[in-house]
Design an enzyme around this catalytic site. Sequence first.
Site, PDB file in Angstrom:
ATOM      1  N   HIS A 157      69.221 -39.600 -10.659  1.00  0.00           N
ATOM      2  CA  HIS A 157      69.395 -41.051 -10.565  1.00  0.00           C
ATOM      3  C   HIS A 157      69.239 -41.708 -11.944  1.00  0.00           C
ATOM      4  O   HIS A 157      69.017 -41.025 -12.945  1.00  0.00           O
ATOM      5  CB  HIS A 157      68.470 -41.668  -9.517  1.00  0.00           C
TER       6      HIS A 157
ATOM      7  N   HIS B 104      66.316 -40.818 -14.221  1.00  0.00           N
ATOM      8  CA  HIS B 104      66.412 -39.554 -14.965  1.00  0.00           C
ATOM      9  C   HIS B 104      67.261 -39.757 -16.222  1.00  0.00           C
ATOM     10  O   HIS B 104      66.959 -39.246 -17.295  1.00  0.00           O
ATOM     11  CB  HIS B 104      67.034 -38.462 -14.092  1.00  0.00           C
TER      12      HIS B 104
ATOM     13  N   CYS C 252      50.706 -35.816   1.512  1.00  0.00           N
ATOM     14  CA  CYS C 252      52.017 -36.460   1.587  1.00  0.00           C
ATOM     15  C   CYS C 252      53.024 -35.556   0.884  1.00  0.00           C
ATOM     16  O   CYS C 252      52.911 -35.308  -0.324  1.00  0.00           O
ATOM     17  CB  CYS C 252      52.002 -37.835   0.919  1.00  0.00           C
TER      18      CYS C 252
ATOM     19  N   CYS D 246      54.898 -37.347  -1.992  1.00  0.00           N
ATOM     20  CA  CYS D 246      54.157 -37.450  -3.267  1.00  0.00           C
ATOM     21  C   CYS D 246      53.741 -36.076  -3.764  1.00  0.00           C
ATOM     22  O   CYS D 246      53.334 -35.955  -4.927  1.00  0.00           O
ATOM     23  CB  CYS D 246      52.872 -38.256  -3.100  1.00  0.00           C
TER      24      CYS D 246
ATOM     25  N   CYS E  46      51.386 -43.105   4.238  1.00  0.00           N
ATOM     26  CA  CYS E  46      51.390 -43.097   2.782  1.00  0.00           C
ATOM     27  C   CYS E  46      51.993 -44.424   2.336  1.00  0.00           C
ATOM     28  O   CYS E  46      53.073 -44.795   2.813  1.00  0.00           O
ATOM     29  CB  CYS E  46      52.248 -41.938   2.269  1.00  0.00           C
TER      30      CYS E  46
ATOM     31  N   HIS F  66      55.670 -43.752   0.758  1.00  0.00           N
ATOM     32  CA  HIS F  66      56.755 -43.217   1.587  1.00  0.00           C
ATOM     33  C   HIS F  66      56.768 -43.768   3.005  1.00  0.00           C
ATOM     34  O   HIS F  66      57.691 -43.484   3.777  1.00  0.00           O
ATOM     35  CB  HIS F  66      56.690 -41.686   1.590  1.00  0.00           C
TER      36      HIS F  66
ATOM     37  N   LYS G 152      63.271 -52.254  -6.019  1.00  0.00           N
ATOM     38  CA  LYS G 152      63.350 -50.821  -6.273  1.00  0.00           C
ATOM     39  C   LYS G 152      64.750 -50.337  -5.859  1.00  0.00           C
ATOM     40  O   LYS G 152      65.293 -50.799  -4.860  1.00  0.00           O
ATOM     41  CB  LYS G 152      62.288 -50.150  -5.405  1.00  0.00           C
TER      42      LYS G 152
ATOM     43  N   LYS H 188      68.183 -45.961  -1.371  1.00  0.00           N
ATOM     44  CA  LYS H 188      69.400 -45.697  -0.601  1.00  0.00           C
ATOM     45  C   LYS H 188      69.538 -46.703   0.536  1.00  0.00           C
ATOM     46  O   LYS H 188      70.612 -47.213   0.796  1.00  0.00           O
ATOM     47  CB  LYS H 188      69.353 -44.273  -0.032  1.00  0.00           C
TER      48      LYS H 188
HETATM   49  N1  MSP Z   1      58.784 -33.423 -10.898  1.00  0.00           N
HETATM   50  C1  MSP Z   1      57.936 -34.496 -11.214  1.00  0.00           C
HETATM   51  C2  MSP Z   1      57.533 -34.453 -12.672  1.00  0.00           C
HETATM   52  C3  MSP Z   1      56.873 -33.191 -13.112  1.00  0.00           C
HETATM   53  S1  MSP Z   1      56.600 -33.173 -14.836  1.00  0.00           S
HETATM   54  C4  MSP Z   1      55.628 -31.893 -15.092  1.00  0.00           C
HETATM   55  C5  MSP Z   1      58.658 -35.823 -10.937  1.00  0.00           C
HETATM   56  N2  MSP Z   1      59.979 -35.747 -10.802  1.00  0.00           N
HETATM   57  S2  MSP Z   1      60.918 -37.033 -10.489  1.00  0.00           S
HETATM   58  O1  MSP Z   1      62.250 -36.504 -10.427  1.00  0.00           O
HETATM   59  O2  MSP Z   1      60.448 -37.763  -9.363  1.00  0.00           O
HETATM   60  O3  MSP Z   1      60.775 -37.983 -11.707  1.00  0.00           O
HETATM   61  C6  MSP Z   1      61.145 -37.535 -12.975  1.00  0.00           C
HETATM   62  C7  MSP Z   1      60.939 -38.617 -14.006  1.00  0.00           C
HETATM   63  O4  MSP Z   1      61.795 -39.722 -13.701  1.00  0.00           O
HETATM   64  C8  MSP Z   1      59.514 -39.159 -14.005  1.00  0.00           C
HETATM   65  O5  MSP Z   1      59.072 -39.334 -15.330  1.00  0.00           O
HETATM   66  C9  MSP Z   1      59.646 -40.478 -13.306  1.00  0.00           C
HETATM   67  O6  MSP Z   1      58.694 -41.423 -13.697  1.00  0.00           O
HETATM   68  C10 MSP Z   1      61.020 -40.903 -13.734  1.00  0.00           C
HETATM   69  N3  MSP Z   1      61.575 -41.889 -12.818  1.00  0.00           N
HETATM   70  C11 MSP Z   1      61.710 -41.809 -11.474  1.00  0.00           C
HETATM   71  N4  MSP Z   1      62.261 -42.968 -11.012  1.00  0.00           N
HETATM   72  C12 MSP Z   1      62.485 -43.804 -12.047  1.00  0.00           C
HETATM   73  C13 MSP Z   1      63.102 -45.048 -12.206  1.00  0.00           C
HETATM   74  N5  MSP Z   1      63.573 -45.752 -11.207  1.00  0.00           N
HETATM   75  N6  MSP Z   1      63.228 -45.523 -13.470  1.00  0.00           N
HETATM   76  C14 MSP Z   1      62.811 -44.814 -14.566  1.00  0.00           C
HETATM   77  N7  MSP Z   1      62.253 -43.632 -14.443  1.00  0.00           N
HETATM   78  C15 MSP Z   1      61.968 -43.156 -13.204  1.00  0.00           C
HETATM   79  O7  MSP Z   1      57.988 -36.845 -10.905  1.00  0.00           O
END
Ligand code: MSP
Length: 510
Positions: free
Chosen positions: A17, A20, A126, A129, A144, A147, A300, A303
């Site tokens: 998304h 990332h 959870c 989480c 939670c 979620h 936020k 979906k």
């Molecule tokens: N897998 C764990 C991280 C493990 S690191 C040892 C995780 N994955 S995640 O896919 O949920 O999130 C990955 C990264 O994307 C995290 O740093 C998270 O904060 C970031 N983001 C998730 N949603 C986001 C937004 N909407 N905006 C910006 N960054 C966001 O957490």
Amino acid sequence: MNDYFSTAIHYINGNPHMGHLYENLLADILARYSRQQEKDVFLLTGTDEHGIKNYRKSQELGVSIKDFCDEKASFYLNLAKKLNMSQDDFIRTSDKIRHFPSPQKIWEKLEKKGDIYKKNYEAYYCVGCERFLKDSELNDKGECPVHLKKLEKVKEENYFFRLSKYNDLIKEKIITNELRIIPDFRKNEVLSWLDEGLLDVSFSRPRGVLPWGVPVSNDPDHTMYVWCDALSNYISALDYAGNSEKYQKYWVNAKKAHIIGKDISRFHACIWIGMLLSAEIPLPNIILVHGFLLAERGVKMSKSLGNVKDPFLEIEKYGDDALRTYLFSQISVGNDLEYSEKRLVELTNSILANSLGNFINRVYVLGKKNNIKISSKDLDQKELDNFLSAVDLMWDELDFYMQDFKITEAFQVIIKTINFANKKMDEWKPWLLAKDNPEKMKRVFPLFYYLARQLAYSLEAFLPTLFIKMSKILNLNPKLTLKEKQDFLFADWKDLGEKEVLFTRLELNN
Ligand code: MSP
């Protein structure tokens, strides 16, 4: 000193998304900037593939967990490629050969220190989480709070990590800035958790409940807690287990920075640091905690609300230059950003097409038309001083902000210099000067070449695609040392290059 940068490794239970994409871009700019400073850099990203969610999902779909992960991980690798991200490695936690030995070695060290113990445990888990929640953390419906799912109490015998033992040491490292947490308000947040006191954390789940994960060393009936497994990626990719040269070079002897989102700072600033202290592994130097990309009006992206933006589609529609420009010029890293395509279009048209594009186009067209040579001789001395001090100031300020990971502020410095360039163009009006005073034109116009070239190099880390275009238009050699790039002498720069449109104006497209 070498530099090491990492993103969080991304969960693969959904598709990539915008969050990332944002995180990848931040890490990419920092890494590119360091490479430009002639540092030896390692940039790491990857995928977090264990945990109950993925296991259940693959079962639901009736595919093997391996096939499920292979396919999902490839989407994340593709995203990095589409973004023109300059990662040096992509680590996957399901990689038994590359990844497993490192969390296992860390576990053994923790155990040897007496920091792992077994305990009967009863709490709410959870799956969303991937953590246990205390009774006090549930909402009044027993759900939670993130979620909104009712949770069942889990009763099991788990291994625990004595995190509480490291509370004060972690605090000291943060207060003394041995571990810098940027921005300050995130540092203060972490310090407030440490003031409350960290509790020991459950570090394993019975293999029967969680069959998809790294087996605990010496006890295959247990699977490591996903965060213990996931956090180890930062050094498994360097082959910590084999004490490799790479590990020595990019971890032990490097300045290390993790780039992560605000929701996972507790895991990084507390659990990861506790693990490293226990295992006597050098700590990272910096944790940069970025904010979230939100849908418009601060909602936020989700979906169910239908406001999720697909990062692949956004890159396709607007290109990586526009996306980067928008994401970096709006809001300081650390704060949340409401993603607006309308604003993206307006802003990038204004910066890349109007300000920068027009300037570069004028430099190219007027230079060619009037056959002005790139030369450092007989220049207008007063104006030369003005241009040199503007450029010196740009490099100084840029570095000042980048050393502090202030990407937005650093990018604003370049925008300020683009505005200076346009102001000078309007002042000198070289299109008139060429007719009215061709001698003066020859003494002034090469200064615009100089400015164009400096702007190109200053953008190299921020907008790599645009930089390649600017290099073609201006006929630049991208392989110079930083000193040569910043040098006023045009020694290896003979003529302008090919005419090309730097940036095509965007239309709102949704
Ligand atoms: N897998 C764990 C991280 C493990 S690191 C040892 C995780 N994955 S995640 O896919 O949920 O999130 C990955 C990264 O994307 C995290 O740093 C998270 O904060 C970031 N983001 C998730 N949603 C986001 C937004 N909407 N905006 C910006 N960054 C966001 O957490």
